[in-house]
Design a protein around this motif. Structure first.
Motif, PDB file in Angstrom:
ATOM      1  N   GLN A  35      79.591  57.043  52.249  1.00 43.71           N
ATOM      2  CA  GLN A  35      80.654  58.292  52.239  1.00 43.71           C
ATOM      3  C   GLN A  35      80.039  59.453  51.065  1.00 43.71           C
ATOM      4  OE1 GLN A  35      84.242  56.037  51.074  1.00 43.71           O
ATOM      5  NE2 GLN A  35      84.995  56.209  53.216  1.00 43.71           N
ATOM      6  N   HIS A  36      80.605  60.407  51.315  1.00 40.37           N
ATOM      7  CA  HIS A  36      80.353  61.375  50.321  1.00 40.37           C
ATOM      8  C   HIS A  36      81.363  62.147  49.929  1.00 40.37           C
ATOM      9  CE1 HIS A  36      80.133  64.438  53.629  1.00 40.37           C
ATOM     10  NE2 HIS A  36      79.560  63.715  54.323  1.00 40.37           N
ATOM     11  N   SER A  37      80.986  63.464  49.190  1.00 38.65           N
ATOM     12  CA  SER A  37      82.380  64.297  48.522  1.00 38.65           C
ATOM     13  C   SER A  37      83.030  64.986  49.779  1.00 38.65           C
ATOM     14  CB  SER A  37      81.794  65.096  47.688  1.00 38.65           C
ATOM     15  OG  SER A  37      80.806  65.897  48.052  1.00 38.65           O
ATOM     16  N   GLY A  38      82.435  65.297  50.809  1.00 40.92           N
ATOM     17  CA  GLY A  38      83.061  66.143  51.836  1.00 40.92           C
ATOM     18  C   GLY A  38      84.191  65.267  52.517  1.00 40.92           C
ATOM     19  N   HIS A  39      84.096  64.117  52.237  1.00 39.57           N
ATOM     20  CA  HIS A  39      85.258  63.218  52.831  1.00 39.57           C
ATOM     21  C   HIS A  39      86.718  63.415  52.249  1.00 39.57           C
ATOM     22  CE1 HIS A  39      81.656  60.594  54.619  1.00 39.57           C
ATOM     23  NE2 HIS A  39      82.340  61.295  55.681  1.00 39.57           N
ATOM     24  N   TYR A  40      86.617  64.047  51.078  1.00 35.38           N
ATOM     25  CA  TYR A  40      87.760  63.827  50.330  1.00 35.38           C
ATOM     26  C   TYR A  40      88.550  65.207  50.248  1.00 35.38           C
ATOM     27  CZ  TYR A  40      86.157  59.332  49.506  1.00 35.38           C
ATOM     28  OH  TYR A  40      85.753  58.121  49.644  1.00 35.38           O
ATOM     29  N   HIS A  41      88.467  66.157  50.978  1.00 35.60           N
ATOM     30  CA  HIS A  41      89.119  67.420  50.932  1.00 35.60           C
ATOM     31  C   HIS A  41      90.785  67.322  51.241  1.00 35.60           C
ATOM     32  CE1 HIS A  41      89.542  67.727  55.359  1.00 35.60           C
ATOM     33  NE2 HIS A  41      88.606  67.219  55.356  1.00 35.60           N
ATOM     34  N   ARG A  42      91.103  66.235  51.972  1.00 35.74           N
ATOM     35  CA  ARG A  42      92.571  65.821  52.186  1.00 35.74           C
ATOM     36  C   ARG A  42      93.080  65.233  50.914  1.00 35.74           C
ATOM     37  NH1 ARG A  42      90.852  64.707  57.332  1.00 35.74           N
ATOM     38  NH2 ARG A  42      90.613  62.534  56.828  1.00 35.74           N
ATOM     39  N   PHE A  43      92.164  64.496  50.255  1.00 36.74           N
ATOM     40  CA  PHE A  43      92.931  63.863  48.805  1.00 36.74           C
ATOM     41  C   PHE A  43      92.899  65.062  47.901  1.00 36.74           C
ATOM     42  CE2 PHE A  43      91.603  61.100  45.089  1.00 36.74           C
ATOM     43  CZ  PHE A  43      92.923  60.738  44.991  1.00 36.74           C
ATOM     44  N   ALA A  44      92.115  65.804  47.972  1.00 33.87           N
ATOM     45  CA  ALA A  44      92.191  66.758  46.925  1.00 33.87           C
ATOM     46  C   ALA A  44      93.385  67.963  46.991  1.00 33.87           C
ATOM     47  CB  ALA A  44      90.810  67.876  46.901  1.00 33.87           C
ATOM     48  N   ALA A  45      93.519  68.066  48.297  1.00 30.75           N
ATOM     49  CA  ALA A  45      94.576  68.714  48.803  1.00 30.75           C
ATOM     50  C   ALA A  45      96.060  68.218  48.568  1.00 30.75           C
ATOM     51  CB  ALA A  45      94.805  69.213  50.128  1.00 30.75           C
ATOM     52  N   ALA A  46      96.146  66.865  48.418  1.00 30.45           N
ATOM     53  CA  ALA A  46      97.146  65.978  48.338  1.00 30.45           C
ATOM     54  C   ALA A  46      97.515  66.092  46.589  1.00 30.45           C
ATOM     55  CB  ALA A  46      97.104  64.536  48.696  1.00 30.45           C
ATOM     56  N   LEU A  47      96.522  66.164  45.633  1.00 27.16           N
ATOM     57  CA  LEU A  47      96.632  66.086  44.189  1.00 27.16           C
ATOM     58  C   LEU A  47      97.086  67.578  43.769  1.00 27.16           C
ATOM     59  CD1 LEU A  47      93.657  63.840  43.345  1.00 27.16           C
ATOM     60  CD2 LEU A  47      95.740  63.366  43.498  1.00 27.16           C
ATOM     61  N   ARG A  48      96.299  68.632  44.463  1.00 26.37           N
ATOM     62  CA  ARG A  48      96.808  69.826  43.899  1.00 26.37           C
ATOM     63  C   ARG A  48      98.005  70.252  43.563  1.00 26.37           C
ATOM     64  NH1 ARG A  48      94.136  74.719  44.423  1.00 26.37           N
ATOM     65  NH2 ARG A  48      92.458  73.728  45.619  1.00 26.37           N
TER      66      ARG A  48
ATOM     67  N   VAL B  93      98.294  55.234  55.744  1.00 24.16           N
ATOM     68  CA  VAL B  93      98.935  55.341  54.561  1.00 24.16           C
ATOM     69  C   VAL B  93      98.533  56.265  53.261  1.00 24.16           C
ATOM     70  CG1 VAL B  93      99.648  52.845  54.681  1.00 24.16           C
ATOM     71  CG2 VAL B  93      97.422  53.385  53.452  1.00 24.16           C
ATOM     72  N   GLN B  94      97.606  57.098  53.824  1.00 19.06           N
ATOM     73  CA  GLN B  94      96.909  58.111  52.887  1.00 19.06           C
ATOM     74  C   GLN B  94      97.756  58.529  51.904  1.00 19.06           C
ATOM     75  OE1 GLN B  94      94.803  61.543  54.652  1.00 19.06           O
ATOM     76  NE2 GLN B  94      94.845  60.326  56.486  1.00 19.06           N
ATOM     77  N   HIS B  95      99.005  59.324  52.768  1.00 19.93           N
ATOM     78  CA  HIS B  95      99.729  60.391  52.164  1.00 19.93           C
ATOM     79  C   HIS B  95     100.438  59.573  50.962  1.00 19.93           C
ATOM     80  CE1 HIS B  95      98.789  63.321  54.673  1.00 19.93           C
ATOM     81  NE2 HIS B  95      98.878  62.565  55.880  1.00 19.93           N
ATOM     82  N   ARG B  96     100.949  58.290  51.184  1.00 20.52           N
ATOM     83  CA  ARG B  96     101.757  57.448  50.368  1.00 20.52           C
ATOM     84  C   ARG B  96     100.828  57.231  48.815  1.00 20.52           C
ATOM     85  NH1 ARG B  96     103.328  52.075  50.338  1.00 20.52           N
ATOM     86  NH2 ARG B  96     102.720  51.853  52.568  1.00 20.52           N
ATOM     87  N   VAL B  97      99.699  56.557  49.462  1.00 20.44           N
ATOM     88  CA  VAL B  97      98.180  56.363  48.578  1.00 20.44           C
ATOM     89  C   VAL B  97      98.210  57.708  47.532  1.00 20.44           C
ATOM     90  CG1 VAL B  97      96.310  55.511  48.105  1.00 20.44           C
ATOM     91  CG2 VAL B  97      97.683  54.743  49.745  1.00 20.44           C
ATOM     92  N   SER B  98      98.023  58.657  47.903  1.00 19.51           N
ATOM     93  CA  SER B  98      97.820  59.957  47.080  1.00 19.51           C
ATOM     94  C   SER B  98      98.851  60.071  46.331  1.00 19.51           C
ATOM     95  CB  SER B  98      97.305  61.010  48.128  1.00 19.51           C
ATOM     96  OG  SER B  98      96.279  60.926  48.732  1.00 19.51           O
ATOM     97  N   ALA B  99     100.033  60.183  46.790  1.00 20.19           N
ATOM     98  CA  ALA B  99     101.310  60.324  46.077  1.00 20.19           C
ATOM     99  C   ALA B  99     101.485  59.595  44.872  1.00 20.19           C
ATOM    100  CB  ALA B  99     102.543  60.426  46.844  1.00 20.19           C
ATOM    101  N   ASP B 100     101.099  57.918  45.008  1.00 15.18           N
ATOM    102  CA  ASP B 100     101.152  57.066  44.118  1.00 15.18           C
ATOM    103  C   ASP B 100     100.133  57.272  43.205  1.00 15.18           C
ATOM    104  OD1 ASP B 100     103.191  55.944  45.172  1.00 15.18           O
ATOM    105  OD2 ASP B 100     102.104  54.165  46.306  1.00 15.18           O
ATOM    106  N   ILE B 101      98.947  57.563  43.561  1.00 12.30           N
ATOM    107  CA  ILE B 101      97.947  58.040  42.540  1.00 12.30           C
ATOM    108  C   ILE B 101      98.358  59.164  41.437  1.00 12.30           C
ATOM    109  CG2 ILE B 101      95.524  58.705  42.353  1.00 12.30           C
ATOM    110  CD1 ILE B 101      94.859  57.078  44.564  1.00 12.30           C
ATOM    111  N   ALA B 102      98.797  60.246  42.351  1.00  9.72           N
ATOM    112  CA  ALA B 102      99.048  61.579  41.194  1.00  9.72           C
ATOM    113  C   ALA B 102     100.265  61.323  40.532  1.00  9.72           C
ATOM    114  CB  ALA B 102      99.466  62.470  42.608  1.00  9.72           C
ATOM    115  N   GLN B 103     101.380  60.492  40.901  1.00  9.56           N
ATOM    116  CA  GLN B 103     102.218  60.080  40.058  1.00  9.56           C
ATOM    117  C   GLN B 103     101.915  59.350  38.851  1.00  9.56           C
ATOM    118  OE1 GLN B 103     105.452  57.286  41.738  1.00  9.56           O
ATOM    119  NE2 GLN B 103     107.076  58.667  40.382  1.00  9.56           N
ATOM    120  N   TRP B 104     101.031  58.353  39.014  1.00 11.47           N
ATOM    121  CA  TRP B 104     100.314  57.461  38.074  1.00 11.47           C
ATOM    122  C   TRP B 104      99.708  58.358  37.125  1.00 11.47           C
ATOM    123  CZ3 TRP B 104      95.733  56.177  36.437  1.00 11.47           C
ATOM    124  CH2 TRP B 104      95.602  55.049  35.584  1.00 11.47           C
TER     125      TRP B 104
END
Length: 201
Positions: free
Chosen positions: A33-46, A184-195
């Motif tokens: 994997q590489h950094s280009g795979h994580y744009h959705r995660f970045a958008a969820a953290l924003r 489950v990516q949206h729930r995982v991202s939300a849990d990480i952001a909240q944590w």
């Protein structure tokens, strides 16, 4: 494109800037994997004000190196610290370090060597061999893991976190190894952001 030099060549990274960011996270991807795979995660953290930086491991993405031989854990830890130093130069607060799979092993090695400059540690799809590193009492640790992970079965992580009460384990049913690219990516991202916002210091 942003690069920095290391002993094994030029390494590429991506940054998703956030105006007035309240926290910075550095992500170390897994094998293949590489950094280009994580744009959705970045958008969820924003929306939480968390800025994401992600490294292309040596030989992956746009980084120089052999794709079949990313390096030893010690070498990968040096590479990770190279990016962490760039983030620290840009931020007023210590970064959160996150690793997926091989990146989780690397993140634990970095934290074990010097936890003082990390705000927190997030581990995703943690392999059994990563459990050789005990979490240091410095940064808080969150582990997110799929119950149906076949590449890194959850039993080893459950035993490891049971021995280290400082680790917050979140389990996701009907999810496998690559949580940030599964339903489950949206729930995982939300849990990480909240944590990060409520626990990491």
């Amino acid at each position: 494109m942003p690069y920095f030099d290391c002993a094994r060549g030029r390494l590429h990274y991506r940054r998703w800037p956030v105006d007035g960011a309240v926290a910075s996270m550095v992500l170390l991807p897994g094998t293949g994997q590489h950094s280009g795979h994580y744009h959705r995660f970045a958008a969820a953290l924003r929306p939480a004000g968390i800025e994401l930086w992600a490294l292309d491991t040596a030989g992956q993405g746009l980084s120089e190196g052999d794709p079949a031989a990313p390096g030893t854990i010690a070498e990968l830890a040096v590479d990770a610290n190279g990016l962490l130093n760039l983030v620290r130069a840009e931020s007023d607060t210590a970064p959160v370090l996150m690793g997926h799979s091989l990146g989780a092993v690397t993140a634990l090695a970095v934290a074990a060597a010097d936890p003082s400059d990390l705000r927190g540690l997030v581990l995703c799809g943690t392999p059994r061999r990563a459990t050789e590193f005990a979490p240091h009492p410095g940064p808080a640790v969150l582990a997110v893991h799929g119950v149906d992970d076949r590449r890194a079965p959850i039993d080893a992580v459950r035993l490891w976190t049971a021995r280290h009460q400082s680790v917050d384990l979140r389990e996701y049913a009907d999810a496998g190894h690559d949580l940030l690219h599964e339903p489950v990516q949206h729930r995982v991202s939300a849990d990480i952001a909240q944590w990060v916002l409520t626990t990491a210091r």
